[in-house]
Design an enzyme around this catalytic site. Structure first.
Site, PDB file in Angstrom:
ATOM      1  N   LEU A 121       0.839  -1.199   0.000  1.00 29.78           N
ATOM      2  CA  LEU A 121       0.000   0.000   0.000  1.00 29.78           C
ATOM      3  C   LEU A 121       0.873   1.248   0.000  1.00 29.78           C
ATOM      4  CD1 LEU A 121      -2.506  -1.391   2.606  1.00 29.78           C
ATOM      5  CD2 LEU A 121      -2.888  -1.192   0.150  1.00 29.78           C
ATOM      6  N   HIS A 122       0.418   2.272  -0.718  1.00 27.04           N
ATOM      7  CA  HIS A 122       1.204   3.497  -0.831  1.00 27.04           C
ATOM      8  C   HIS A 122       0.294   4.708  -0.743  1.00 27.04           C
ATOM      9  CE1 HIS A 122       0.057   4.093  -5.112  1.00 27.04           C
ATOM     10  NE2 HIS A 122      -0.033   2.766  -5.100  1.00 27.04           N
ATOM     11  N   THR A 123       0.916   5.869  -0.552  1.00 24.57           N
ATOM     12  CA  THR A 123       0.162   7.099  -0.309  1.00 24.57           C
ATOM     13  C   THR A 123      -0.001   7.925  -1.586  1.00 24.57           C
ATOM     14  OG1 THR A 123       2.233   8.088   0.440  1.00 24.57           O
ATOM     15  CG2 THR A 123       0.748   7.250   2.135  1.00 24.57           C
TER      16      THR A 123
END
Length: 120
Positions: A42-44
């Site tokens: 997961l990334h922003t």
């Protein structure tokens, strides 16, 4: 050389690294459906400023590899959902529309806080 994509790993789903030995990772922007998030890196942030193409350089943590094939949906899916499948298998023709293929490398572990980049 210019950076066309950069994001920060925010979390690793419980099963995200299960496929690392097979040279596969799944990226998804934070907020992925819960049943899928467990398999994802997961990334922003999620700003793609140019088109991803063969020959560009992809990095995740300390791992760096040349892009060898870009599925037809990679640019759209990454830009809109932050979601693509990464394959470190050296294929020169994309297996699926949402797959981004890189050189076959042995992936070292990475953790939240490290970056993912694509350099043109």
């Amino acid at each position: 050389m210019s950076m066309i994509y950069r994001t920060t790993i925010s979390d690793l789903g419980d099963s995200a690294l299960d496929f690392i030995e097979d040279g596969m990772l799944i990226l998804f922007k934070t907020g992925a459906p819960e049943d899928l998030a467990m398999f994802c890196v997961l990334h922003t942030e999620n700003e793609l400023t140019d088109t991803i193409e063969v020959g560009q350089t992809f990095s995740i943590g300390k791992n760096v590899a040349k892009i060898t094939a870009v599925g037809d949906a990679v640019n759209t899916n990454l830009k809109e959902l932050g979601h693509i499948t990464l394959r470190f298998d050296g294929l020169v023709e994309a297996e699926l529309p949402g797959c981004l293929h890189m050189e076959a490398i042995q992936l070292d572990k990475f953790e939240p806080g490290e970056t993912i980049t694509i350099i043109k």
